[in-house]
Design a protein around this motif. Sequence first.
Motif, mmCIF file in Angstrom:
data_model
loop_
_atom_site.group_PDB
_atom_site.id
_atom_site.type_symbol
_atom_site.label_atom_id
_atom_site.label_comp_id
_atom_site.label_asym_id
_atom_site.label_seq_id
_atom_site.Cartn_x
_atom_site.Cartn_y
_atom_site.Cartn_z
ATOM 1 N N TYR A 280 0.849 -1.213 0.000
ATOM 2 C CA TYR A 280 0.000 0.000 0.000
ATOM 3 C C TYR A 280 0.871 1.243 0.000
ATOM 4 C CZ TYR A 280 -2.531 -3.940 1.884
ATOM 5 O OH TYR A 280 -3.034 -5.204 2.067
ATOM 6 N N ALA A 281 1.917 1.229 -0.810
ATOM 7 C CA ALA A 281 2.842 2.370 -0.834
ATOM 8 C C ALA A 281 2.085 3.627 -1.254
ATOM 9 C CB ALA A 281 3.987 2.097 -1.793
ATOM 10 N N PHE A 282 2.583 4.769 -0.785
ATOM 11 C CA PHE A 282 1.967 6.046 -1.184
ATOM 12 C C PHE A 282 1.923 6.148 -2.704
ATOM 13 C CE2 PHE A 282 3.161 6.938 3.194
ATOM 14 C CZ PHE A 282 2.016 7.565 3.639
ATOM 15 N N SER A 283 2.987 5.677 -3.342
ATOM 16 C CA SER A 283 2.994 5.631 -4.799
ATOM 17 C C SER A 283 2.691 4.199 -5.245
ATOM 18 C CB SER A 283 4.372 6.069 -5.297
ATOM 19 O OG SER A 283 4.662 5.443 -6.517
ATOM 20 N N GLU A 284 1.631 4.041 -6.026
ATOM 21 C CA GLU A 284 1.252 2.708 -6.511
ATOM 22 C C GLU A 284 2.398 2.089 -7.323
ATOM 23 O OE1 GLU A 284 -2.907 1.163 -8.119
ATOM 24 O OE2 GLU A 284 -1.868 2.351 -9.618
ATOM 25 N N GLU A 285 3.120 2.956 -7.989
ATOM 26 C CA GLU A 285 4.293 2.540 -8.784
ATOM 27 C C GLU A 285 5.301 1.765 -7.910
ATOM 28 O OE1 GLU A 285 4.279 3.314 -11.925
ATOM 29 O OE2 GLU A 285 6.345 3.038 -12.583
ATOM 30 N N ASP A 286 5.498 2.221 -6.689
ATOM 31 C CA ASP A 286 6.445 1.543 -5.793
ATOM 32 C C ASP A 286 5.943 0.148 -5.430
ATOM 33 O OD1 ASP A 286 8.233 3.642 -5.732
ATOM 34 O OD2 ASP A 286 7.449 4.507 -3.865
ATOM 35 N N THR A 287 4.643 0.042 -5.169
ATOM 36 C CA THR A 287 4.089 -1.278 -4.851
ATOM 37 C C THR A 287 4.294 -2.228 -6.034
ATOM 38 O OG1 THR A 287 2.453 -0.298 -3.386
ATOM 39 C CG2 THR A 287 1.961 -2.495 -4.209
ATOM 40 N N VAL A 288 4.022 -1.721 -7.225
ATOM 41 C CA VAL A 288 4.197 -2.546 -8.431
ATOM 42 C C VAL A 288 5.671 -2.927 -8.594
ATOM 43 C CG1 VAL A 288 3.978 -2.563 -10.956
ATOM 44 C CG2 VAL A 288 2.137 -1.622 -9.542
ATOM 45 N N ASP A 289 6.569 -1.967 -8.384
ATOM 46 C CA ASP A 289 8.023 -2.249 -8.447
ATOM 47 C C ASP A 289 8.405 -3.403 -7.537
ATOM 48 O OD1 ASP A 289 9.001 -0.287 -10.099
ATOM 49 O OD2 ASP A 289 9.664 1.051 -8.475
ATOM 50 N N ILE A 290 7.927 -3.347 -6.302
ATOM 51 C CA ILE A 290 8.352 -4.345 -5.308
ATOM 52 C C ILE A 290 7.841 -5.732 -5.696
ATOM 53 C CG2 ILE A 290 8.163 -5.033 -2.869
ATOM 54 C CD1 ILE A 290 7.971 -1.913 -2.299
ATOM 55 N N HIS A 291 6.580 -5.821 -6.096
ATOM 56 C CA HIS A 291 6.051 -7.127 -6.526
ATOM 57 C C HIS A 291 6.754 -7.616 -7.797
ATOM 58 C CE1 HIS A 291 2.919 -7.314 -3.552
ATOM 59 N NE2 HIS A 291 2.215 -6.313 -4.026
ATOM 60 N N TYR A 292 6.972 -6.691 -8.711
ATOM 61 C CA TYR A 292 7.676 -7.034 -9.961
ATOM 62 C C TYR A 292 9.067 -7.589 -9.636
ATOM 63 C CZ TYR A 292 10.151 -6.186 -14.397
ATOM 64 O OH TYR A 292 10.919 -6.319 -15.521
ATOM 65 N N ASN A 293 9.762 -6.903 -8.727
ATOM 66 C CA ASN A 293 11.101 -7.370 -8.330
ATOM 67 C C ASN A 293 11.045 -8.767 -7.735
ATOM 68 O OD1 ASN A 293 12.200 -4.943 -9.120
ATOM 69 N ND2 ASN A 293 12.318 -4.081 -7.050
ATOM 70 N N THR A 294 10.020 -9.034 -6.926
ATOM 71 C CA THR A 294 9.898 -10.376 -6.328
ATOM 72 C C THR A 294 9.792 -11.428 -7.435
ATOM 73 O OG1 THR A 294 8.818 -9.547 -4.327
ATOM 74 C CG2 THR A 294 8.400 -11.849 -4.900
ATOM 75 N N ILE A 295 8.991 -11.127 -8.436
ATOM 76 C CA ILE A 295 8.782 -12.105 -9.518
ATOM 77 C C ILE A 295 10.056 -12.273 -10.347
ATOM 78 C CG2 ILE A 295 7.482 -12.548 -11.647
ATOM 79 C CD1 ILE A 295 5.113 -11.011 -10.229
ATOM 80 N N VAL A 296 10.637 -11.163 -10.765
ATOM 81 C CA VAL A 296 11.805 -11.241 -11.652
ATOM 82 C C VAL A 296 13.018 -11.834 -10.920
ATOM 83 C CG1 VAL A 296 13.438 -9.811 -12.946
ATOM 84 C CG2 VAL A 296 10.992 -9.499 -13.256
ATOM 85 N N THR A 297 13.140 -11.539 -9.632
ATOM 86 C CA THR A 297 14.228 -12.139 -8.844
ATOM 87 C C THR A 297 14.089 -13.659 -8.845
ATOM 88 O OG1 THR A 297 14.353 -10.179 -7.451
ATOM 89 C CG2 THR A 297 15.259 -12.202 -6.522
ATOM 90 N N GLY A 298 12.880 -14.134 -8.679
ATOM 91 C CA GLY A 298 12.647 -15.587 -8.718
ATOM 92 C C GLY A 298 12.957 -16.159 -10.092
ATOM 93 N N LEU A 299 12.520 -15.487 -11.118
ATOM 94 C CA LEU A 299 12.757 -16.001 -12.478
ATOM 95 C C LEU A 299 14.251 -16.059 -12.780
ATOM 96 C CD1 LEU A 299 9.847 -14.340 -14.511
ATOM 97 C CD2 LEU A 299 9.899 -16.534 -13.314
ATOM 98 N N LYS A 300 14.984 -15.028 -12.354
ATOM 99 C CA LYS A 300 16.436 -15.028 -12.606
ATOM 100 C C LYS A 300 17.117 -16.199 -11.895
ATOM 101 C CE LYS A 300 17.256 -10.134 -13.351
ATOM 102 N NZ LYS A 300 17.372 -8.894 -12.583
ATOM 103 N N LEU A 301 16.727 -16.404 -10.652
ATOM 104 C CA LEU A 301 17.402 -17.456 -9.885
ATOM 105 C C LEU A 301 17.038 -18.853 -10.388
ATOM 106 C CD1 LEU A 301 17.146 -15.952 -6.303
ATOM 107 C CD2 LEU A 301 19.214 -16.304 -7.634
ATOM 108 N N PHE A 302 15.807 -19.025 -10.836
ATOM 109 C CA PHE A 302 15.378 -20.363 -11.262
ATOM 110 C C PHE A 302 15.610 -20.618 -12.761
ATOM 111 C CE2 PHE A 302 13.449 -20.260 -7.165
ATOM 112 C CZ PHE A 302 13.314 -21.575 -6.782
ATOM 113 N N TYR A 303 15.498 -19.568 -13.556
ATOM 114 C CA TYR A 303 15.590 -19.760 -15.008
ATOM 115 C C TYR A 303 16.872 -19.172 -15.594
ATOM 116 C CZ TYR A 303 10.718 -21.258 -15.072
ATOM 117 O OH TYR A 303 9.553 -21.944 -14.872
ATOM 118 N N GLY A 304 17.655 -18.435 -14.785
ATOM 119 C CA GLY A 304 18.851 -17.770 -15.293
ATOM 120 C C GLY A 304 18.468 -16.657 -16.247
ATOM 121 N N LYS A 305 19.445 -16.163 -16.933
ATOM 122 C CA LYS A 305 19.170 -15.103 -17.928
ATOM 123 C C LYS A 305 18.424 -15.732 -19.082
ATOM 124 C CE LYS A 305 21.318 -11.204 -16.680
ATOM 125 N NZ LYS A 305 20.334 -10.393 -16.028
ATOM 126 N N SER A 306 17.475 -14.972 -19.627
ATOM 127 C CA SER A 306 16.701 -15.557 -20.735
ATOM 128 C C SER A 306 17.532 -15.517 -22.011
ATOM 129 C CB SER A 306 15.416 -14.781 -20.937
ATOM 130 O OG SER A 306 15.712 -13.454 -21.258
#
Length: 306
Positions: A280-306
């Motif tokens: 519930y960040a003051f900026s919705e953009e920040d909330t999206v950033d954080i969730h996006y980072n969670t997803i992409v961090t997982g993809l990098k660690l499990f799938y490596g660089k595309s």
Amino acid sequence: MPDKIRLIYSKDYAVDIGNHVFPTAKYTLIKERLQGRSDFKNRIEFVKPAPATDEDILAVHRKEYLNKLKNGKLSKEEIFKLELPYSRELVKASLLCCGGTMAAVDIALSDRLGIHIGGGFHHAFPDHGEGFCVLNDIAVAIRSAMRRRLVKKALVVDCDLHHGNGTAAIFLEDPSVFTFSIHQENNYPFFKPKSDLDIGLRDRASDKEYLASLYEHVPKIISDFKPELLMYVAGADPYKEDQIGGLAMTKEGLVKRDEFIYSQAINYSIPIAVVMAGGYAFSEEDTVDIHYNTIVTGLKLFYGKS
Ligand SMILES: [Zn+2]
């Protein structure tokens, strides 16, 4: 790892709840960002969940509560406690969301990592919803996997800023599920049913304190309990600029948190299912950033660089 990366998403999660602190549009914004700029965009396949069946829901929730939800019979007090306006769309999204977390668990069990761009409604109890949470998708998905004999023991690592009260209550006397919650102690919910391990952090706790606590406890829980499934509740609300949270984590600290949890799943060879939970960040953009980072961090660690 498979060539295609399946992520669970539904446009129906963007329920219109009026002017509200809970940004239901965030799921669509996360999806669009993954499609637009992630290294993995050509490999990602967005999978629509099927709604959970009554049988799935009733393994966690009371029949009376489910009937009230489906028939629009919640009392004023019940709606007040939920802190969301009641609508058929809300019920539909909540049933889909349970199906979504079930699908993420299935993907985790086949591909090692299953990500739900949704879910994490850890404040829902068997007989009522509260704190923006209608149905406890985490518990529904775990019980479903257990009923289907896909896993015998599951660990919930709840890193949302708020205590996972509903999940703790549901699994209170269930030795097959270990509940771990790391949260801000002086925040909602004020009554906190006991998780198997609760870490209540002080107000404005920093990255350093948060991460030190994770590093101390999570590996020990995993090596003692030996779960066959890790459910990661990756809330974005420990962020320092959250409107309703009172911790002081940075985006970099939250990425370190994510990396650590993923690395535990990798090191111990445990399938990991990820749900987004609060933000519930003051900026919705920040909330999206954080969730996006969670997803992409997982993809990098499990799938490596595309
Ligand atoms: Zn939260």
